[in-house]
Write an enzyme that holds these catalytic residues in place. Structure first.
Site, PDB file in Angstrom:
ATOM      1  CE  LYS A 141      -1.643  -4.375   3.307  1.00  0.00           C
ATOM      2  NZ  LYS A 141      -1.790  -5.629   2.712  1.00  0.00           N
TER       3      LYS A 141
ATOM      4  CE1 TYR B  58      -4.316  -3.018   5.384  1.00  0.00           C
ATOM      5  CE2 TYR B  58      -3.503  -0.514   5.034  1.00  0.00           C
ATOM      6  CZ  TYR B  58      -3.905  -1.696   4.580  1.00  0.00           C
ATOM      7  OH  TYR B  58      -3.980  -1.928   3.093  1.00  0.00           O
TER       8      TYR B  58
ATOM      9  CB  SER C 297      -0.868  -0.028   1.157  1.00  0.00           C
ATOM     10  OG  SER C 297      -1.314   1.110   1.402  1.00  0.00           O
TER      11      SER C 297
HETATM   12  P1  NAD Z   1     -10.616  -7.607   0.562  1.00  0.00           P
HETATM   13  O1  NAD Z   1     -10.908  -7.540   2.200  1.00  0.00           O
HETATM   14  O2  NAD Z   1     -11.885  -7.332  -0.439  1.00  0.00           O
HETATM   15  O3  NAD Z   1      -9.891  -8.869   0.250  1.00  0.00           O
HETATM   16  C1  NAD Z   1      -8.946  -9.525   1.130  1.00  0.00           C
HETATM   17  C2  NAD Z   1      -9.587 -10.881   1.046  1.00  0.00           C
HETATM   18  O4  NAD Z   1      -8.461 -11.772   2.037  1.00  0.00           O
HETATM   19  C3  NAD Z   1     -10.807 -11.209   1.814  1.00  0.00           C
HETATM   20  O5  NAD Z   1     -11.643 -12.083   0.554  1.00  0.00           O
HETATM   21  C4  NAD Z   1     -10.538 -11.865   2.846  1.00  0.00           C
HETATM   22  O6  NAD Z   1     -11.617 -12.860   3.181  1.00  0.00           O
HETATM   23  C5  NAD Z   1      -9.219 -12.519   2.795  1.00  0.00           C
HETATM   24  N1  NAD Z   1      -8.797 -12.904   3.955  1.00  0.00           N
HETATM   25  C6  NAD Z   1      -8.277 -12.079   4.749  1.00  0.00           C
HETATM   26  N2  NAD Z   1      -7.491 -12.750   6.032  1.00  0.00           N
HETATM   27  C7  NAD Z   1      -7.506 -14.206   5.317  1.00  0.00           C
HETATM   28  C8  NAD Z   1      -6.785 -15.168   6.036  1.00  0.00           C
HETATM   29  N3  NAD Z   1      -6.357 -15.364   7.111  1.00  0.00           N
HETATM   30  N4  NAD Z   1      -7.031 -16.365   5.198  1.00  0.00           N
HETATM   31  C9  NAD Z   1      -7.564 -16.476   3.998  1.00  0.00           C
HETATM   32  N5  NAD Z   1      -8.334 -15.208   3.351  1.00  0.00           N
HETATM   33  C10 NAD Z   1      -8.093 -14.016   4.199  1.00  0.00           C
HETATM   34  O7  NAD Z   1      -9.700  -6.341   0.361  1.00  0.00           O
HETATM   35  P2  NAD Z   1      -9.103  -5.882  -0.992  1.00  0.00           P
HETATM   36  O8  NAD Z   1      -9.301  -4.385  -1.218  1.00  0.00           O
HETATM   37  O9  NAD Z   1      -9.316  -6.739  -2.183  1.00  0.00           O
HETATM   38  O10 NAD Z   1      -7.595  -5.811  -0.680  1.00  0.00           O
HETATM   39  C11 NAD Z   1      -6.427  -6.927  -1.178  1.00  0.00           C
HETATM   40  C12 NAD Z   1      -5.322  -6.601  -0.527  1.00  0.00           C
HETATM   41  O11 NAD Z   1      -4.780  -5.449  -1.051  1.00  0.00           O
HETATM   42  C13 NAD Z   1      -5.280  -6.413   1.055  1.00  0.00           C
HETATM   43  O12 NAD Z   1      -3.917  -7.262   1.445  1.00  0.00           O
HETATM   44  C14 NAD Z   1      -5.214  -5.015   1.148  1.00  0.00           C
HETATM   45  O13 NAD Z   1      -4.660  -4.456   2.471  1.00  0.00           O
HETATM   46  C15 NAD Z   1      -4.565  -4.508   0.129  1.00  0.00           C
HETATM   47  N6  NAD Z   1      -4.743  -3.068  -0.330  1.00  0.00           N
HETATM   48  C16 NAD Z   1      -6.128  -2.404  -0.516  1.00  0.00           C
HETATM   49  C17 NAD Z   1      -6.173  -1.239  -0.742  1.00  0.00           C
HETATM   50  C18 NAD Z   1      -7.626  -0.866  -0.942  1.00  0.00           C
HETATM   51  O14 NAD Z   1      -7.947   0.263  -0.864  1.00  0.00           O
HETATM   52  N7  NAD Z   1      -8.567  -1.824  -1.247  1.00  0.00           N
HETATM   53  C19 NAD Z   1      -5.300  -0.435  -0.826  1.00  0.00           C
HETATM   54  C20 NAD Z   1      -4.085  -0.773  -0.398  1.00  0.00           C
HETATM   55  C21 NAD Z   1      -3.624  -2.225  -0.410  1.00  0.00           C
HETATM   56  N1  UFG Z   2     -13.222  10.382   3.103  1.00  0.00           N
HETATM   57  C1  UFG Z   2     -14.393  11.178   3.555  1.00  0.00           C
HETATM   58  N2  UFG Z   2     -15.507  10.703   3.969  1.00  0.00           N
HETATM   59  C2  UFG Z   2     -15.699   9.162   4.018  1.00  0.00           C
HETATM   60  C3  UFG Z   2     -14.523   8.365   3.676  1.00  0.00           C
HETATM   61  C4  UFG Z   2     -13.490   9.076   3.332  1.00  0.00           C
HETATM   62  O1  UFG Z   2     -14.384  12.511   3.423  1.00  0.00           O
HETATM   63  O2  UFG Z   2     -16.631   8.737   4.603  1.00  0.00           O
HETATM   64  C5  UFG Z   2     -12.001  10.951   2.564  1.00  0.00           C
HETATM   65  C6  UFG Z   2     -10.824  10.555   3.534  1.00  0.00           C
HETATM   66  O3  UFG Z   2     -10.774  11.492   4.582  1.00  0.00           O
HETATM   67  C7  UFG Z   2      -9.877  10.653   2.499  1.00  0.00           C
HETATM   68  C8  UFG Z   2     -10.403  10.381   1.150  1.00  0.00           C
HETATM   69  O4  UFG Z   2     -11.862  10.409   1.586  1.00  0.00           O
HETATM   70  O5  UFG Z   2      -9.532  11.916   2.252  1.00  0.00           O
HETATM   71  C9  UFG Z   2     -10.122   8.777   0.874  1.00  0.00           C
HETATM   72  O6  UFG Z   2     -10.180   8.049   2.064  1.00  0.00           O
HETATM   73  P1  UFG Z   2     -10.217   6.498   1.833  1.00  0.00           P
HETATM   74  O7  UFG Z   2     -10.772   5.944   3.224  1.00  0.00           O
HETATM   75  O8  UFG Z   2     -11.360   5.926   0.836  1.00  0.00           O
HETATM   76  O9  UFG Z   2      -8.770   6.016   1.596  1.00  0.00           O
HETATM   77  P2  UFG Z   2      -7.626   6.590   2.492  1.00  0.00           P
HETATM   78  O10 UFG Z   2      -6.829   7.426   1.209  1.00  0.00           O
HETATM   79  O11 UFG Z   2      -7.885   6.975   3.625  1.00  0.00           O
HETATM   80  O12 UFG Z   2      -7.030   4.760   2.545  1.00  0.00           O
HETATM   81  C10 UFG Z   2      -6.353   4.336   1.570  1.00  0.00           C
HETATM   82  C11 UFG Z   2      -6.493   2.876   1.598  1.00  0.00           C
HETATM   83  C12 UFG Z   2      -5.902   2.303   2.837  1.00  0.00           C
HETATM   84  C13 UFG Z   2      -4.606   2.717   2.879  1.00  0.00           C
HETATM   85  C14 UFG Z   2      -4.429   4.337   2.544  1.00  0.00           C
HETATM   86  C15 UFG Z   2      -2.911   4.741   2.372  1.00  0.00           C
HETATM   87  O13 UFG Z   2      -7.978   2.474   2.013  1.00  0.00           O
HETATM   88  O14 UFG Z   2      -5.892   0.755   2.781  1.00  0.00           O
HETATM   89  O15 UFG Z   2      -5.128   4.641   1.406  1.00  0.00           O
HETATM   90  O16 UFG Z   2      -2.329   4.143   1.337  1.00  0.00           O
HETATM   91  F1  UFG Z   2      -3.778   2.520   3.930  1.00  0.00           F
END
Ligand code: NAD
Ligand code: UFG
Length: 341
Positions: free
Chosen positions: A154, A150, A125
């Protein structure tokens, strides 16, 4: 064609990646314990692509189960999506986050070694850049000080991968640092399906639009940005998924450890997201401006040059596309996969 194991493959990014891998001709095995997802997502991946996915209900911390998956499938590369990802929850339940996220990584690496699987791509991330680095973030920058458990998981997992690869030159690692993935597959069949109240901006916006939530609170309007709201590098989840396909092709040809930002390089403000969503979809999103959310940075976005140069990948979808596809998914599935036919 190579066979790819998606750990956490039923989740938001995993399911979209499964579609793009299958479309590119790869075979896909998915393993998930469904703690934040549904097997229905994988059923729909099969429906979209017309191709099968070998699906295992499995906890990635369970080395017996993982060994069985590796015995039953000759896996060429693993993509590790499995993890808990809610920033606020990680502050309240840090041990749960460290236990789940670090253990999945250690168990994967150990069982891969035993099964002689040499390639792993990891969902990292942008949060690992911390608070100190200037924007845009570049892969050459040092990891920073994270603002929550979190983020620390990472950063720690990146370190674990780097150390493991240094000790074992036959292990290849690609660390993908995602920026802000939003949107959904254009079919509207798969998308983001948060449990309970969404933490992230776009699912909150779509749930207000569909009438499930009353009003969006925009967190802070006094940031030092062009309109006072936070700026982020939003990336269409299909573009992100295609970045994984490129990373698979890359890791099958290269050894060592490589880090890539997956972002567009262009930041938008929260207000711009809301206004674009309203314009593209012709629907109002009730919103108010509230206090800042603890831990939010005013602005961050990617320098996306390295992925373009080494992977031959760059984001193609526009913000209009992201807003259209997010809404298309939400209105077809007002209760996510629970509204399944
Ligand atoms: P998500 O929660 O939809 O997907 C993660 C999946 O992992 C889920 O299906 C969950 O059931 C599974 N999981 C969690 N722990 C497990 C375990 N112990 N065994 C088996 N399965 C398990 O999330 P996502 O948005 O698809 O994110 C995927 C990855 O990308 C995550 O590692 C997340 O931290 C990372 N990531 C996501 C974002 C974002 O904004 N969505 C941003 C940066 C990084
Ligand atoms: N926001 C609002 N209202 C809401 C939700 C979010 O104003 O109800 C704003 C937040 O303050 C932020 C922007 O929308 O300014 C984006 O927020 P998100 O929660 O969608 O995303 P973040 O940038 O906070 O977080 C994302 C990922 C995390 C990761 C982080 C840094 O969700 O997994 O980027 O990489 F850790």
């Amino acid at each position: 064609m190579a066979k790819i194991l998606l750990a956490g493959g039923a989740g938001y990014i995993g399911s979209h990646t499964a579609v793009e891998l299958l479309n590119a001709g790869y075979e896909v095995v998915a393993a998930d314990n469904y703690c934040n997802s549904s097997p229905e997502a994988i059923r729909r991946v099969e429906e979209i692509t017309g191709k099968p996915v070998q699906l295992y209900e499995a906890d990635i911390r369970d080395s017996e189960r993982l060994s069985q998956i590796f015995r039953e499938n000759k896996i060429d590369a693993v993509i590790h999506f499995a993890g808990l990802k809610a920033v606020g929850e990680s502050v309240k339940k840090p041990l749960m986050y460290y236990r789940n996220n670090i253990d999945t990584t250690l168990t994967l690496l150990e069982t891969m070694q035993a099964a002689d699987v040499r390639n792993i791509i990891f969902s990292s991330s942008a949060t690992v850049y911390g608070e100190e680095n200037p924007v845009p973030y570049k892969e050459t920058m040092q990891r920073g000080v994270c603002t929550n458990p979190y983020g620390w998981t990472k950063a720690m997992m990146e370190q674990i991968f780097e150390d493991a690869a240094r000790a074992d030159p036959s292990l290849s690692v690609v660390l993908l640092r995602y920026f802000n993935p939003i949107g959904a597959h254009p079919s509207g069949r798969i998308g983001e399906d948060p449990l309970g109240i969404p933490n992230n901006l776009m699912p909150y916006v779509t749930q207000v639009a569909v009438g499930k939530r009353e009003c969006l609170t925009i967190f802070g309007s006094d940031y030092p940005t062009k309109d006072g709201t936070c700026m982020r590098d939003y990336i269409h989840v299909v573009d992100l998924a295609k970045g994984h396909v490129k990373a698979v092709a890359y890791i099958l040809q290269h050894s060592g450890t490589e880090v890539f930002n997956l972002g567009t390089g262009t930041p938008y403000s929260v207000t711009e997201i809301v206004e674009t969503f309203e314009r593209v979809n012709g629907i109002k999103v009730k919103h108010v401006y509230g206090d800042r959310r603890a831990g939010d940075l005013p602005e961050f976005y990617a320098n996306a040059d390295k992925a373009k140069a080494l992977l031959g990948w760059q984001a193609e979808y526009t913000l209009d596309d992201m807003c259209r596809d997010a809404w298309n998914w939400q209105k077809q599935n007002p209760d996510g996969y629970r509204s399944s036919d």
